[in-house]
Enzyme design. Structure first.
Site, short mmCIF file in Angstrom:
data_model
loop_
_atom_site.label_atom_id
_atom_site.label_comp_id
_atom_site.label_asym_id
_atom_site.label_seq_id
_atom_site.Cartn_x
_atom_site.Cartn_y
_atom_site.Cartn_z
N GLY A 93 0.95 -1.27 -0.19
CA GLY A 93 -0.04 0.02 0.02
C GLY A 93 0.88 1.26 -0.02
CB SER A 125 -1.93 -2.98 0.99
OG SER A 125 -1.06 -3.87 1.82
N GLY A 126 -1.80 -6.43 -0.07
CA GLY A 126 -2.09 -7.85 0.19
C GLY A 126 -2.36 -8.13 1.62
CG HIS A 127 0.13 -6.57 5.04
ND1 HIS A 127 0.09 -6.30 6.20
CD2 HIS A 127 0.63 -5.32 4.26
CE1 HIS A 127 0.34 -4.95 6.58
NE2 HIS A 127 0.58 -4.41 5.34
CB THR A 162 13.16 -10.25 -10.68
OG1 THR A 162 14.19 -10.16 -11.61
CG2 THR A 162 12.49 -11.84 -10.73
CB CYS A 213 2.63 3.01 10.90
SG CYS A 213 1.03 3.07 10.31
N1 PLP Z 1 -2.94 2.87 3.70
C1 PLP Z 1 -3.71 2.42 4.58
C2 PLP Z 1 -5.09 3.36 4.89
C3 PLP Z 1 -3.27 1.72 5.45
O1 PLP Z 1 -4.12 1.42 6.54
C4 PLP Z 1 -1.88 1.08 5.26
C5 PLP Z 1 -1.34 0.18 6.41
O2 PLP Z 1 -1.59 0.33 7.42
C6 PLP Z 1 -1.11 1.72 4.01
C7 PLP Z 1 -1.90 2.52 3.47
C8 PLP Z 1 0.17 1.15 3.86
O3 PLP Z 1 0.03 -0.38 3.24
P1 PLP Z 1 1.23 -1.33 3.42
O4 PLP Z 1 1.47 -1.68 4.86
O5 PLP Z 1 1.04 -2.65 2.45
O6 PLP Z 1 2.56 -0.70 2.74
#
Ligand code: PLP
Length: 381
Positions: free
Chosen positions: A69, A196-198, A234, A321
């Protein structure tokens, strides 16, 4: 362990793991190689791209696989800003509650002379379309508004925002990292969208950026012909196959998941609201079924998270974060919470793996921990 921090990350599910495994083991070929081992990887990549496009309802050429993301958001912002500047436009509109993956690139652009309007979200955590309309001016070159917030789960009116921008010829991006699979998205309304995958049971380190008109997109990374020369390097074949499988599964089960989580969310909201001094942050209805966020008078959110961890329950204070930082969450302060109120908050986020027993466990553990933390600080309500 009771895991209730699914907005931070999710467990990789068996279907995703099983889909990925062959591409980590015998199918290790480089997708750019001409011999059959490589070609098999290229076919897997093409299939994954087609599947992601089918799920989103767009053309495969509009999908760019990224590292997640953050990369998708950064590139969307910088690419749109480059496009805007070339057209002589230097005004960008966003919301006050975006993820830092949007806010920080915008800050960098501000230093380069762009003017940024950050739309307010009032006390329910939702931007108003009338504010967006009022903010648009002849100089506006780009709008980015998240589809759902990562801390309070509020769902933003992005379909309407996208339609307004389209009418006025302004590119519109939405960060759908928390929204995808949790609330309906109409990709035809947006010019760009980040996934975002995770956050949806695929592994960390893979995501995508949807770009409606890819011809005008500047490259993400230089140094190779991969992904139409736009993102060299890659390809992460196993991760991309996992992302496609996760998106397929999320789209297929979205209705049932929502129904289940709405019931669990209702239990969480009524159970936690019964605790003295508890207050729900963000709109009670227009929020993801998977999210609740509460403030507790006289409590430090971090201390509560640590006490719950001792009881083997994982939740977060603020966004993953931002936690660890002393600054209160910009999302909670945008709702009008004081610094103390913002710091007294926890976020509880579910996934389709969350059970009713998980919610029982949290609702049982929470009141005595809150009583204990308050009594340690000599607070009585
Ligand atoms: N955008 C939002 C709204 C998110 O909640 C997050 C991750 O917490 C991100 C972006 C960032 O994604 P990634 O962890 O895949 O870099």
């Amino acid at each position: 362990m009771i895991y209730l921090d699914n907005a931070a990350t999710t467990a990789v599910t068996d279907n995703v793991f099983d889909a990925m495994l062959p591409w980590l083991k015998e199918g290790y070929g480089n997708a750019s190689s001409v011999y059959s081992l490589g070609r098999k990887s290229a076919i897997a990549l093409n299939r994954a791209r087609a599947l992601c496009a089918e799920v989103l309802g767009c053309e495969p050429r509009s999908i760019f696989f990224t590292s997640g993301g953050t990369e998708s958001d950064n590139h969307a912002v910088f690419a749109a800003a480059e496009h805007a500047r070339a057209a002589g436009k230097t005004h960008i509109i966003t919301s006050a509650i975006e993820h830092h993956a949007i806010l920080e690139p915008l800050k960098a652009l501000e230093k380069q002379g762009f003017r940024i309007t950050r739309l307010p979200v009032y006390n329910n955590g939702i931007v108003r379309i009338s504010d967006l309309e009022a903010a648009i001016c002849p100089d506006t070159g780009f709008v980015t508004i998240m589809a759902a917030n990562n801390e309070i789960g509020t769902i933003q009116p992005v379909d309407e925002a996208g339609a307004i921008c389209r009418e006025r010829g302004i590119p519109f991006h939405t960060d759908a990292v928390q929204a995808f699979g949790n609330t309906p998205l109409d990709v035809s309304r947006y010019d760009m969208l980040s996934v975002s995958g995770h956050k949806l049971h695929a592994p960390k380190g893979v995501g995508l950026l949807y770009v409606r008109e890819p011809a005008a997109l500047p490259p993400f990374i230089l140094g190779g012909a991969q992904q139409n020369g736009k993102r060299a390097g890659t390809e992460n074949v196993a991760g991309i196959v996992g992302l496609a499988e996760a998106m397929r599964a999320a789209a297929g089960s979205a209705g049932a998941k929502r129904k289940k989580l709405l019931a669990l969310r209702q239990r969480l909201i009524s159970g936690i609201s019964a605790i003295k001094g508890a207050r729900l942050n963000g709109d009670p209805e227009r929020r993801l079924a998977s999210n609740v966020n509460f403030s507790f008078t006289g409590i430090e959110g971090e201390a509560l998270v640590l006490q719950l961890d001792l009881a083997s329950i994982a939740v977060s204070s603020g966004s993953a974060c931002a936690s660890g930082s002393l600054d209160p969450s910009h999302v909670l302060t945008a709702l009008g919470l004081s610094h103390d109120e913002a710091r007294s908050s926890i976020r509880i986020t579910m996934s389709d793996l969350t059970s009713s027993a998980d919610i029982d466990g949290l609702l049982e553990a929470l009141p005595p921990i809150i009583d204990k933390l308050r009594s340690l600080r000599g607070i009585e309500l």
